[in-house]
Design a protein around this motif. Structure first.
Motif, PDB file in Angstrom:
ATOM      1  N   THR A 153     -17.310  18.695  -9.312  1.00 41.02           N
ATOM      2  CA  THR A 153     -18.145  18.374 -10.741  1.00 41.02           C
ATOM      3  C   THR A 153     -18.005  19.784 -11.450  1.00 41.02           C
ATOM      4  O   THR A 153     -17.983  19.488 -12.896  1.00 41.02           O
ATOM      5  CB  THR A 153     -19.480  18.333 -10.241  1.00 41.02           C
ATOM      6  N   ASN A 198     -24.557  13.487  -7.219  1.00 37.57           N
ATOM      7  CA  ASN A 198     -25.527  12.339  -6.723  1.00 37.57           C
ATOM      8  C   ASN A 198     -27.039  13.030  -6.683  1.00 37.57           C
ATOM      9  O   ASN A 198     -27.477  12.876  -5.564  1.00 37.57           O
ATOM     10  CB  ASN A 198     -25.004  11.829  -5.346  1.00 37.57           C
ATOM     11  N   ARG A 252     -17.244  18.271  -3.472  1.00 38.24           N
ATOM     12  CA  ARG A 252     -17.936  17.413  -4.677  1.00 38.24           C
ATOM     13  C   ARG A 252     -18.638  18.100  -5.541  1.00 38.24           C
ATOM     14  O   ARG A 252     -18.313  18.038  -6.901  1.00 38.24           O
ATOM     15  CB  ARG A 252     -18.911  16.383  -4.046  1.00 38.24           C
ATOM     16  N   GLN A 263     -19.825  14.186 -13.256  1.00 37.16           N
ATOM     17  CA  GLN A 263     -20.814  14.246 -12.198  1.00 37.16           C
ATOM     18  C   GLN A 263     -20.518  13.458 -10.783  1.00 37.16           C
ATOM     19  O   GLN A 263     -20.497  12.333 -10.827  1.00 37.16           O
ATOM     20  CB  GLN A 263     -22.193  13.649 -13.012  1.00 37.16           C
ATOM     21  N   GLN A 264     -20.613  14.276  -9.844  1.00 36.34           N
ATOM     22  CA  GLN A 264     -20.519  13.846  -8.251  1.00 36.34           C
ATOM     23  C   GLN A 264     -21.531  14.416  -7.292  1.00 36.34           C
ATOM     24  O   GLN A 264     -21.398  14.076  -6.441  1.00 36.34           O
ATOM     25  CB  GLN A 264     -19.058  14.276  -7.806  1.00 36.34           C
TER      26      GLN A 264
END
Length: 280
Positions: A22, A247, A18, A244-245
């Motif tokens: 991103t 979090n 992730r 955006q990943q």
């Protein structure tokens, strides 16, 4: 120079994927800086000349079960590689169900990050999938361009609203203008504004809070109600929000008046800084 790492934990592999994904949404190429303790993805954009900049820091211990590297020398124990994050992301996405993933710096037809994944199988015969991601070695004389950026002297720092909410607002505003004004104050208020000859639109966020950077971080003479603002290319802000990943547990925005918008995403094991230049 030598580098090899191994990821066994599926959650760590998914999280690392992730992060790389991103990065791939933010830039076509960047530098992967390897040190004994950390990995960095760096985009050394000349923000003063209109380019974006990025600094993403990961602690290797939070992702890799095994991690070994030898830099160019004992004194300069680092390796800097120019990579295409999309290629790395694509390779990692194909091995998400692997029992173990090994990443190694190899020399084939060119320098490569070789990703070898041991995939689960119903038989006793192991099945290994290998991806070679080409990289370029960054020469030692250019390393100074990829050091950690200095925290800019900002006018206002504010926590961001939920990123999904902010993305929804920016997506709509993108259809109205190529430029967007971000303004914020020391009362935890932030506005996103579009102003053209035909339309004026403002979205207000309040009670966001201001990060405790210290007494000397922001301008001590600034009144709490006074807004600091910067006008940016709306597509660059949208690109940041779409990709955006990570979090993040916290997301912040520092505004350097008419200079740069400095966005920060913080996760327990990832720090991502993104610099968007202001436009006149």
């Amino acid at each position: 120079m030598k580098f090899r790492g191994k990821i066994v934990d599926v959650a760590c592999l998914n999280h690392f994927t992730r992060v790389v994904t991103t990065i791939s949404k933010l830039t076509k190429t960047c530098v992967l800086r390897l040190t004994p303790d950390n990995l960095f993805f760096v985009l050394s954009g000349k923000v003063a000349n209109g380019g974006v900049g990025m600094w993403c820091e990961l602690s290797q211990a939070n992702f890799f079960d095994e991690y070994q590297m030898e830099g160019v020398s004992p004194e300069d124990n680092e390796i800097l590689l120019e990579v295409t994050p999309e290629n790395l992301s694509r390779a990692l996405k194909t091995v998400q169900n692997a029992k173990a993933v090994k990443v190694k710096l190899t020399k084939k037809h060119c320098p490569c990050l070789t990703i070898a994944a041991e995939l689960p199988t119903l038989s006793s015969v192991s099945r290994v999938v290998t991806h070679d991601v080409p990289v370029d070695i960054v020469p030692r004389r250019l390393w100074h361009e990829f050091k950690e950026p200095i925290m800019p002297d900002f006018d206002v720092s504010v926590y961001l609203p939920p990123l999904k909410t902010m993305k929804s607002v920016v997506d709509r505003m993108k259809n109205l203008s190529n430029f967007l004004v971000i303004e914020a104050n020391l009362n935890g208020q932030m506005n996103l504004k579009i102003e053209t000859d035909l339309v004026s639109v403002t979205t207000h966020f309040k009670d966001l809070g201001n990060p405790p950077w210290g007494d000397d971080a922001a301008s001590p003479s600034r009144e709490s109600e006074a807004m600091a603002e910067a006008r940016v290319d709306v597509r660059r802000l949208q690109q940041f929000l779409v990709g955006q990943q990570v979090n993040p547990s916290r997301a912040m925005c520092n505004i350097v008046h008419q200079g740069v918008v400095h966005l920060i995403l913080l996760h327990e094991d990832v720090s991502l800084q993104y610099f968007i230049p202001a436009v006149a």
